[in-house]
Design an enzyme around this catalytic site. Structure first.
Site, PDB file in Angstrom:
ATOM      1  N   CYS A 136      50.209 -26.711  58.355  1.00 19.44           N
ATOM      2  CA  CYS A 136      51.438 -26.676  57.564  1.00 19.44           C
ATOM      3  C   CYS A 136      51.115 -26.454  56.094  1.00 19.44           C
ATOM      4  O   CYS A 136      50.012 -26.768  55.615  1.00 19.44           O
ATOM      5  CB  CYS A 136      52.224 -27.972  57.758  1.00 19.44           C
ATOM      6  SG  CYS A 136      51.508 -29.419  56.937  1.00 19.44           S
ATOM      7  N   CYS A 139      49.976 -29.588  54.001  1.00 22.15           N
ATOM      8  CA  CYS A 139      48.576 -29.985  54.184  1.00 22.15           C
ATOM      9  C   CYS A 139      47.634 -28.997  53.498  1.00 22.15           C
ATOM     10  O   CYS A 139      46.641 -29.397  52.887  1.00 22.15           O
ATOM     11  CB  CYS A 139      48.246 -30.087  55.675  1.00 22.15           C
ATOM     12  SG  CYS A 139      49.042 -31.484  56.507  1.00 22.15           S
ATOM     13  N   CYS A 162      34.610 -24.606  60.537  1.00 25.74           N
ATOM     14  CA  CYS A 162      35.057 -23.231  60.322  1.00 25.74           C
ATOM     15  C   CYS A 162      34.563 -22.775  58.944  1.00 25.74           C
ATOM     16  O   CYS A 162      34.764 -23.449  57.943  1.00 25.74           O
ATOM     17  CB  CYS A 162      36.577 -23.121  60.396  1.00 25.74           C
ATOM     18  SG  CYS A 162      37.176 -21.430  60.162  1.00 25.74           S
ATOM     19  N   CYS A 286     -12.377 -40.520  -8.789  1.00 22.37           N
ATOM     20  CA  CYS A 286     -13.188 -39.380  -9.214  1.00 22.37           C
ATOM     21  C   CYS A 286     -13.306 -38.360  -8.101  1.00 22.37           C
ATOM     22  O   CYS A 286     -12.675 -38.484  -7.038  1.00 22.37           O
ATOM     23  CB  CYS A 286     -14.573 -39.864  -9.647  1.00 22.37           C
ATOM     24  SG  CYS A 286     -15.513 -40.610  -8.287  1.00 22.37           S
ATOM     25  N   CYS A 301     -15.466 -28.849  -4.102  1.00 20.96           N
ATOM     26  CA  CYS A 301     -15.966 -27.768  -3.248  1.00 20.96           C
ATOM     27  C   CYS A 301     -15.992 -28.129  -1.779  1.00 20.96           C
ATOM     28  O   CYS A 301     -16.163 -27.249  -0.936  1.00 20.96           O
ATOM     29  CB  CYS A 301     -17.368 -27.354  -3.693  1.00 20.96           C
ATOM     30  SG  CYS A 301     -18.633 -28.626  -3.422  1.00 20.96           S
ATOM     31  N   CYS A 319     -21.351 -27.606  -8.434  1.00 24.81           N
ATOM     32  CA  CYS A 319     -20.555 -26.607  -7.703  1.00 24.81           C
ATOM     33  C   CYS A 319     -19.736 -25.737  -8.642  1.00 24.81           C
ATOM     34  O   CYS A 319     -18.687 -25.215  -8.259  1.00 24.81           O
ATOM     35  CB  CYS A 319     -19.646 -27.288  -6.683  1.00 24.81           C
ATOM     36  SG  CYS A 319     -18.458 -28.445  -7.406  1.00 24.81           S
TER      37      CYS A 319
END
Length: 523
Positions: A136, A139, A162, A286, A301, A319
């Site tokens: 129906c 439903c 199904c 230093c 360095c 250096c």
């Protein structure tokens, strides 16, 4: 994707639902959603093609397309197994002759018992699906409401075991009478099935989202497109456009960029201990510093020293003179990697900032003004007034800047030695391919800078004589063609010479001189 193909890529707007379906179902247009001029009609064309090809209903055609992820090529390939078998493998049940429905068409006054509520109904108060099962309408309506509420876009028959799909028109017809909002949701889900289940259609990743969906050809998914909102992105990984960098490498780069500022700070503010190679930060005092491992070093360095020192000097150490030769073994590998990252990141950022910053905004505005002045100067010849060459050259400049920027990302990982695995048999070819790539990169960088300078000079040619404008035009056109050629050669080198050496297969989007193809509305 071909730039001259008008249907190379299209966009679809996230509209509420189709106007014709709304009218048929009695739905009102949702005024809260924008209604663009171009609607998403490609999904209708696909549905119509499949319906006519196989002589099936719309909901069956949609189920078949969803099963094949909306790939028409997949459906054509599956036809080799035959129509009936293809539909059966896709879970599609063709319409069966139902004795109750047939009898009802002849005797409409006859009553039928619904197997759900066990009430008797006349034939006009029940509905039958393709599988022949009849219930129906009340439903069916409640069943459809529950299915749509749970987010289903494909609703199967409510008969136990199904697998037949319910007719979309019937679902819409029954829902709109009692649950009109749910009918709108169902329509939205149907359109969503095309966008979500289709490998050739993706949402634009813009933030905030613009609501556009982009479609490309089935063989063009490794490409870059530009959404109508202005965002250019990679259709494969959905990240911002990143060619000639493969998606995997681009994702690695984005994941590591958060560490870029940390690396720069470490390189600028620390030095490596000559013994344990850990990074040391000087916090005062230093020039003699002591590592946690106990080694003393000169901060000026970075060389190792003894402990004896005064505020002004370190015993036995000097250096002030530059040493030409530096022992490679004393340089920590980790710091080398950071310096290497900084080298590539700086060049990536410089070219990227130029593309999206000064050259796009300041130079772009100057060129637009120069084109406007040229076109409005009626005293000059028509060929001189045409300023398209300036606009075209500027566009090529921006695209080539982006290509250069991303090429440094590719080079960082390709030639890193650890990030990408090269096939053992091809390792000897990597050095040759690298030399070719870096030569092309160097040539492209030089010509891009030349083009940038030329355009800056052209933009300042207010009131220049015609001969000077022609000279600048020829220079810009020549440089533009050279830049296009070098970009194309670099793309070819990456795809054919370098990526083929890797264990992990990768590819890049094709080069487009004007940038990613612009998506066009499907009208």
């Amino acid at each position: 994707m071909t730039s001259d193909d008008e249907e190379a890529c299209d966009y679809f707007y996230d509209d509420d639902d189709d106007a014709e379906e709304d009218a048929a179902a009695g739905l009102e247009e949702d005024s809260s959603l924008p209604t663009p001029e171009g609607r998403a009609d490609y999904w209708k064309q696909d549905l119509s093609t499949v319906m006519n090809l196989l002589n099936i209903n719309q909901h069956q055609a949609r189920a078949l397309l969803i099963h094949h992820r909306w790939s028409m090529d997949g459906i054509y390939d599956s036809l080799d197994m035959g129509r009936e078998r293809m539909l059966r493998n896709s879970g599609i049940v063709l319409q069966e002759v139902n004795s109750i429905a047939a009898a009802g068409s002849m005797t409409p006054w006859r009553t039928v018992t619904c197997k759900v509520c066990f009430e008797d109904f006349s034939m006009d108060a029940v509905s039958t699906m393709d599988c022949g099962h009849c219930f129906c309408n009340d439903c069916w309506t409640e069943y459809f409401h529950a299915a749509v509420e749970s987010g289903k876009k494909q609703i199967r028959c409510m008969e136990v075991k199904c697998s037949a799909f319910c007719d979309e028109d019937l679902v819409r017809f029954l829902l709109v009478q009692k649950y009109p909002d749910m009918a709108k949701n169902f329509n939205r889900f149907l359109l969503g099935s095309y966008l979500e289940d289709n490998a050739s259609v993706k949402w634009c990743p813009s933030t905030p989202n613009c609501g556009h969906a982009i479609r490309v050809g089935t063989d063009e998914r490794c490409c870059e497109v530009e959404c109508p909102c202005g965002l250019s992105f990679c259709f494969n990984c959905m990240g911002h456009a990143h060619s000639p960098c493969p998606c995997t490498i681009w994702e690695k780069w984005n994941a590591s960029r958060s560490e870029g500022e940390n690396i720069k700070w470490i390189l600028a503010n620390t030095k490596s201990c000559p013994k344990c190679f850990k990074a040391i930060e000087k916090n005062g005092g230093c020039n003699l510093v002591r590592c946690k491992c106990g080694q003393c070093m000169c901060w000026l360095c970075g060389g190792g020293t003894g402990q004896d020192h005064t505020w002004n000097s370190i015993t036995g150490h000097s250096c002030n003179r530059y040493e030409e030769e530096i022992c490679v073994e004393t340089v920590h590998t980790g710091r080398q990697q950071m310096q290497r990252y900084k080298h590539y990141h700086d060049r990536f950022k410089i070219h990227g900032d130029s593309s999206y910053g000064v050259e796009k905004q300041k130079l772009g505005a100057a060129i637009e003004e120069r084109v406007r002045l040229l076109e409005s100067d009626r005293e000059r010849p028509l060929a001189i007034r045409d300023g398209d060459w300036l606009t075209r050259a500027h566009r090529r400049l921006l695209v080539s800047r982006q290509v250069l920027s991303r090429s440094y990302v590719f080079a960082y990982y390709m030639f890193g030695g650890h990030e990408l695995r090269t096939r053992p048999a091809e390792r000897a070819n990597l050095g040759v391919a690298r030399n070719l790539f870096e030569h092309q990169q160097e040539q492209l960088e030089r010509h891009v800078e030349h083009l940038s300078r030329s355009l800056a000079e052209s933009a300042d040619l207010a009131g220049a004589p015609d001969a000077e404008i022609v000279k600048q035009k020829q220079t810009a056109i020549t440089l533009t063609k050279t830049v296009e050629r070098l970009c194309g050669e670099m793309y070819k080198c990456i795809q054919d010479e370098l990526l083929t050496l890797l264990v992990e297969p990768m590819s890049i989007a094709a080069y487009r001189p004007d940038g990613p193809d612009r998506a066009k509305p499907a009208i």
